[in-house]
Motif scaffolding. Sequence first.
Motif, PDB file in Angstrom:
ATOM      1  N   PHE A 129      44.719   7.473   0.228  1.00 25.44           N
ATOM      2  CA  PHE A 129      45.339   8.151  -0.960  1.00 25.44           C
ATOM      3  C   PHE A 129      44.376   9.268  -1.406  1.00 25.44           C
ATOM      4  N   GLY A 130      43.088   9.333  -0.813  1.00 20.69           N
ATOM      5  CA  GLY A 130      41.976  10.190  -1.420  1.00 20.69           C
ATOM      6  C   GLY A 130      41.293   9.780  -2.207  1.00 20.69           C
ATOM      7  N   ASP A 131      41.495   8.674  -2.776  1.00 19.54           N
ATOM      8  CA  ASP A 131      40.421   8.041  -3.827  1.00 19.54           C
ATOM      9  C   ASP A 131      39.273   7.508  -3.511  1.00 19.54           C
ATOM     10  N   ARG A 132      38.030   8.081  -4.263  1.00 15.05           N
ATOM     11  CA  ARG A 132      36.843   7.438  -4.013  1.00 15.05           C
ATOM     12  C   ARG A 132      36.325   6.096  -4.511  1.00 15.05           C
ATOM     13  N   TYR A 133      35.630   5.365  -3.686  1.00 18.00           N
ATOM     14  CA  TYR A 133      35.077   4.273  -4.357  1.00 18.00           C
ATOM     15  C   TYR A 133      33.820   4.470  -4.642  1.00 18.00           C
ATOM     16  N   PRO A 134      33.217   4.608  -5.768  1.00 20.41           N
ATOM     17  CA  PRO A 134      31.890   4.962  -6.471  1.00 20.41           C
ATOM     18  C   PRO A 134      30.918   4.024  -5.991  1.00 20.41           C
ATOM     19  N   PHE A 135      31.426   2.465  -5.844  1.00 20.04           N
ATOM     20  CA  PHE A 135      30.366   1.457  -5.336  1.00 20.04           C
ATOM     21  C   PHE A 135      30.172   1.296  -4.126  1.00 20.04           C
ATOM     22  N   ALA A 136      30.634   2.255  -3.363  1.00 24.25           N
ATOM     23  CA  ALA A 136      30.699   1.893  -1.653  1.00 24.25           C
ATOM     24  C   ALA A 136      30.400   2.979  -0.912  1.00 24.25           C
ATOM     25  N   LEU A 137      28.963   3.258  -0.440  1.00 24.56           N
ATOM     26  CA  LEU A 137      28.709   4.494   0.517  1.00 24.56           C
ATOM     27  C   LEU A 137      29.348   4.171   1.804  1.00 24.56           C
ATOM     28  N   CYS A 138      29.655   5.328   2.450  1.00 24.40           N
ATOM     29  CA  CYS A 138      30.538   5.113   3.728  1.00 24.40           C
ATOM     30  C   CYS A 138      29.492   5.117   4.913  1.00 24.40           C
ATOM     31  N   PRO A 139      29.143   4.032   5.694  1.00 22.31           N
ATOM     32  CA  PRO A 139      28.471   4.166   6.773  1.00 22.31           C
ATOM     33  C   PRO A 139      28.653   4.958   7.930  1.00 22.31           C
ATOM     34  N   THR A 140      29.832   5.641   8.044  1.00 22.52           N
ATOM     35  CA  THR A 140      29.952   6.851   9.193  1.00 22.52           C
ATOM     36  C   THR A 140      29.219   7.802   8.530  1.00 22.52           C
ATOM     37  N   GLN A 141      28.925   8.338   7.237  1.00 23.99           N
ATOM     38  CA  GLN A 141      28.324   9.317   6.790  1.00 23.99           C
ATOM     39  C   GLN A 141      26.711   9.596   7.437  1.00 23.99           C
ATOM     40  N   PRO A 142      26.539  10.553   8.309  1.00 26.30           N
ATOM     41  CA  PRO A 142      25.073  10.561   8.534  1.00 26.30           C
ATOM     42  C   PRO A 142      24.070  10.425   7.667  1.00 26.30           C
ATOM     43  N   ALA A 143      24.310  11.087   6.257  1.00 26.17           N
ATOM     44  CA  ALA A 143      22.994  10.944   5.465  1.00 26.17           C
ATOM     45  C   ALA A 143      23.150   9.392   4.819  1.00 26.17           C
ATOM     46  N   VAL A 144      24.075   8.792   4.849  1.00 31.05           N
ATOM     47  CA  VAL A 144      24.127   7.375   4.450  1.00 31.05           C
ATOM     48  C   VAL A 144      23.485   6.540   5.626  1.00 31.05           C
ATOM     49  N   GLN A 145      23.538   6.697   6.814  1.00 28.64           N
ATOM     50  CA  GLN A 145      22.712   6.225   7.771  1.00 28.64           C
ATOM     51  C   GLN A 145      21.383   6.498   7.756  1.00 28.64           C
ATOM     52  N   GLY A 146      21.156   7.896   7.445  1.00 32.70           N
ATOM     53  CA  GLY A 146      19.559   8.103   7.408  1.00 32.70           C
ATOM     54  C   GLY A 146      19.037   7.484   6.033  1.00 32.70           C
ATOM     55  N   HIS A 147      19.755   7.343   5.040  1.00 36.08           N
ATOM     56  CA  HIS A 147      19.079   6.323   3.853  1.00 36.08           C
ATOM     57  C   HIS A 147      18.872   5.196   4.483  1.00 36.08           C
TER      58      HIS A 147
END
Length: 402
Positions: A129-147
């Motif tokens: 629906f386009g809603d964000r979950y602030p408790f969950a970083l997405c592991p597909t995101q390159p910046a999250v993988q870098g973290h």
Amino acid sequence: MKPVSVELFAYPWDILDEGEAPFLDHCIKLGVNRVHVAASYHSGKFLLPRNTRTRVYFPEPGALYFRAPGASWDGGLEQPVSDLAATGWLENLAAGASERGIELSAWTVFFHNSALGARYPELTVQNAFGDRYPFALCPTQPAVQGHGAALCRSLAALGFFTRVDLETIGYLGYLHGYHHEVTAIPLGTMEKFLLSLCFCPACRAGGKAAGIEMEPLAAEVRRILMCRMRSDDATGSHMDNAEALVTLLVMQPSLQRLVQFRMDTVTALVQRLSLESAPMRLAGFTSSFVGSPSNIWMEGISPAGLKHMVECFHLLAYAPDAADVNADLIFFLAMVGDPDLLNLTLNLGLPITTTFAQAAAKVEFARRQGVRRFSFFNYGFLGEGRLRWIQDLAKLVREASE
């Protein structure tokens, strides 16, 4: 035959309260040879029965409990650093553990982080629906993988740990236990899974590259969920409706490919983290937000894909009934094929464990299947009596294994 390993999870505030040396001496008395200490954690509200400084403790949300050495943090997000990191607790603990022959694992929460989610909303899971979950970083995101890579690299640079525990390394589920979380419509296994799927820009791009038509799939997910949300009275004794999810997966090829894409993404990430963590080894978890280990694929975790990269998986034996824990163990053992890859992790607190006999039954069944690693959660949560259960269980399993 490998020796039995008895292991304990602990938070830095409880270690500091007791003192690093007395804490480690207590571990020796309990028969513990490995301590899993929180290196990075999420939020919580904890009742601590033995802590002399505080009874109800609120950890600093999403904080690190160590200071990353120099350039090792390059590529990491701006994660809060707890004031505890400056106390020297970890350096003192590592020195004392080395003297006593106790190994340390870095118990590390990766992508369940509301502090980072609030700071970087564009990196969080975004539902259909386009809603964000602030408790969950997405592991597909390159910046999250870098973290994640920076976390592992920094822990390795410290030189204190022999293993990193990869908690929440995948895609987090919809249910979270968020502040005053309210759901007043029927949600079974199928609905919770569909609400957990991520359609953020990175997932859409990655899914498209994997041959998935992401917007038509998102529209189908929305349609199914809205059908359920408008059916207040369409409930029954089988509300778990796992069968409905299986049927949906069988009949929806795009959903199958998305599940595979998520597992491929996490497997590739763990492969990267294994290189960043060297010479430390990795340990996975068999469940996080999805309950039974049979559902771990919902978080993008593939036991078959990861088993060659990890030293073990923590089987979170958090079901009260021993038969349920035993069934989970057998299922996961069938998936990985080697009892040396399992670490039975018991929560000895109420209401999960009501009697010592209940805990002993779980431990003994696992031992008969060839399991040699046993972990206990959590040092600060347990009263004196239940802490002594660890000593008794350690004795029981070691004597039975001789």
